[in-house]
Motif scaffolding. Sequence first.
Motif, PDB file in Angstrom:
ATOM      1  N   SER A 236       0.826  -1.209   0.000  1.00 62.20           N
ATOM      2  CA  SER A 236       0.000   0.000   0.000  1.00 62.20           C
ATOM      3  C   SER A 236       0.861   1.260   0.000  1.00 62.20           C
ATOM      4  O   SER A 236       1.956   1.280   0.552  1.00 62.20           O
ATOM      5  CB  SER A 236      -0.891  -0.003   1.251  1.00 62.20           C
ATOM      6  N   LYS A 237       0.305   2.333  -0.572  1.00 62.36           N
ATOM      7  CA  LYS A 237       0.965   3.635  -0.510  1.00 62.36           C
ATOM      8  C   LYS A 237       0.203   4.605   0.389  1.00 62.36           C
ATOM      9  O   LYS A 237       0.490   5.796   0.403  1.00 62.36           O
ATOM     10  CB  LYS A 237       1.129   4.221  -1.917  1.00 62.36           C
ATOM     11  N   LEU A 238      -0.777   4.096   1.152  1.00 68.15           N
ATOM     12  CA  LEU A 238      -1.598   4.947   2.013  1.00 68.15           C
ATOM     13  C   LEU A 238      -1.054   4.969   3.435  1.00 68.15           C
ATOM     14  O   LEU A 238      -1.685   4.496   4.379  1.00 68.15           O
ATOM     15  CB  LEU A 238      -3.060   4.480   2.001  1.00 68.15           C
ATOM     16  N   ALA A 239       0.167   5.509   3.592  1.00 72.88           N
ATOM     17  CA  ALA A 239       0.740   5.645   4.920  1.00 72.88           C
ATOM     18  C   ALA A 239      -0.107   6.625   5.734  1.00 72.88           C
ATOM     19  O   ALA A 239      -0.716   7.532   5.172  1.00 72.88           O
ATOM     20  CB  ALA A 239       2.175   6.154   4.806  1.00 72.88           C
ATOM     21  N   PRO A 240      -0.182   6.486   7.069  1.00 69.70           N
ATOM     22  CA  PRO A 240       0.571   5.521   7.880  1.00 69.70           C
ATOM     23  C   PRO A 240      -0.203   4.260   8.258  1.00 69.70           C
ATOM     24  O   PRO A 240       0.354   3.354   8.846  1.00 69.70           O
ATOM     25  CB  PRO A 240       0.881   6.332   9.145  1.00 69.70           C
ATOM     26  N   ASP A 241      -1.515   4.185   7.922  1.00 72.03           N
ATOM     27  CA  ASP A 241      -2.313   3.027   8.338  1.00 72.03           C
ATOM     28  C   ASP A 241      -2.549   2.023   7.221  1.00 72.03           C
ATOM     29  O   ASP A 241      -3.057   0.931   7.482  1.00 72.03           O
ATOM     30  CB  ASP A 241      -3.672   3.487   8.901  1.00 72.03           C
ATOM     31  N   TYR A 242      -2.267   2.389   5.968  1.00 71.86           N
ATOM     32  CA  TYR A 242      -2.349   1.454   4.840  1.00 71.86           C
ATOM     33  C   TYR A 242      -3.734   0.798   4.776  1.00 71.86           C
ATOM     34  O   TYR A 242      -3.876  -0.423   4.682  1.00 71.86           O
ATOM     35  CB  TYR A 242      -1.228   0.413   4.937  1.00 71.86           C
ATOM     36  N   LEU A 243      -4.759   1.665   4.832  1.00 67.53           N
ATOM     37  CA  LEU A 243      -6.131   1.164   4.984  1.00 67.53           C
ATOM     38  C   LEU A 243      -6.602   0.342   3.794  1.00 67.53           C
ATOM     39  O   LEU A 243      -7.491  -0.512   3.947  1.00 67.53           O
ATOM     40  CB  LEU A 243      -7.078   2.346   5.214  1.00 67.53           C
ATOM     41  N   ASP A 244      -6.018   0.553   2.607  1.00 63.45           N
ATOM     42  CA  ASP A 244      -6.474  -0.240   1.471  1.00 63.45           C
ATOM     43  C   ASP A 244      -5.945  -1.661   1.514  1.00 63.45           C
ATOM     44  O   ASP A 244      -6.335  -2.500   0.690  1.00 63.45           O
ATOM     45  CB  ASP A 244      -6.133   0.434   0.136  1.00 63.45           C
ATOM     46  N   ALA A 245      -5.061  -1.980   2.494  1.00 65.49           N
ATOM     47  CA  ALA A 245      -4.651  -3.373   2.692  1.00 65.49           C
ATOM     48  C   ALA A 245      -5.694  -4.162   3.483  1.00 65.49           C
ATOM     49  O   ALA A 245      -5.665  -5.394   3.496  1.00 65.49           O
ATOM     50  CB  ALA A 245      -3.307  -3.433   3.412  1.00 65.49           C
ATOM     51  N   THR A 246      -6.620  -3.456   4.136  1.00 62.31           N
ATOM     52  CA  THR A 246      -7.610  -4.126   4.983  1.00 62.31           C
ATOM     53  C   THR A 246      -8.456  -5.150   4.221  1.00 62.31           C
ATOM     54  O   THR A 246      -8.632  -6.280   4.698  1.00 62.31           O
ATOM     55  CB  THR A 246      -8.509  -3.081   5.677  1.00 62.31           C
ATOM     56  N   PRO A 247      -9.014  -4.836   3.035  1.00 61.06           N
ATOM     57  CA  PRO A 247      -9.802  -5.845   2.321  1.00 61.06           C
ATOM     58  C   PRO A 247      -8.988  -7.091   1.961  1.00 61.06           C
ATOM     59  O   PRO A 247      -9.525  -8.206   1.964  1.00 61.06           O
ATOM     60  CB  PRO A 247     -10.277  -5.107   1.064  1.00 61.06           C
TER      61      PRO A 247
END
Length: 321
Positions: A236-247
């Motif tokens: 993921s490139k959505l630092a700092p929680d990388y929310l698009d890795a959740t699915p």
Amino acid sequence: MLTRRGILLASVAAGVAMTNRQALAKAAQPSTPVNFDVPAGACDCHTHIHGDPEKFPFFAGRVYTPEPASPEEMSALHGALKIERVVIVTPSVYGTDNSATIFGMRARGATARGVAVIDDKTPESDLDRMQKDGFRGIRLNLATSGVNDPNVARARFTAAADRMKARGWHVQIYTLLPVISAIKEQVLASPVPVVFDHFGGAVAEAGPTQPGFADLVDLVKSGKAYVKISGAYRASKLAPDYLDATPLAKALIAANPERIVWGTDWPHPDSVTPPGNKPTDVTPLFQIDDGRLFNQLPVWAPDDATRKTILVDNPARLYGF
């Protein structure tokens, strides 16, 4: 199409905090406290040790050179995360020399296990010694070395699995989804467990419908493959929680929670040598807040029992704790 290089560079650009690089930095330590109850016997299933280069020289054919990361720093990390056990994986920068990994394992004692890198010249006597030291698997690092040819991957995996079956070790593979799809049938027929690193190389932005992810899910469902939900910042490139890795994490856990393990990927090496630099130039470690990253696990697995399965039971089975 997003590439691993693009993801990592974008992740840095999106806000991965970097320290002053006038001198070698310390490996990252958590700055966010853990916000859930970590079960006793929890295991960080993916770490590396980068020893003093004078004592643990790097492999001449490496594609990057990392900053140091010591056993003492690793122990501080796990103290902060309330994690008891660790799996140390030999990184590509050492080739088939597992000395730095052994150094780290001995510093941790009975709470450590190792994953080695070998080749066809590694004698069985070396593997016997490594088994006594606590090694329980070997790693095929295809991604860092740029091996994306399915025929090469099939040949290397088949040879590794055949060699490990008498020993009962697993084969860990760092690769991308197209390669996983190409070797799916070999994995289903494998005589040993197979472990895929870092979400199987999935790209978080592309979601669970991306090509190849269904094959990874099928392998997890079958029970033949484990997946490390580790190094979310690599997907993921959505630092700092990388929310698009959740699915991605939720889909893998739902497929078979008994085949999921978790890891930090500490000390977070950047395996992409910057343009204009040589592989022998030191490339800074990513400065990742592992406390904040660990706090995503309850988002991915809200149930206490499922987290215990991922953090304690699965590693105990796979690594023989």
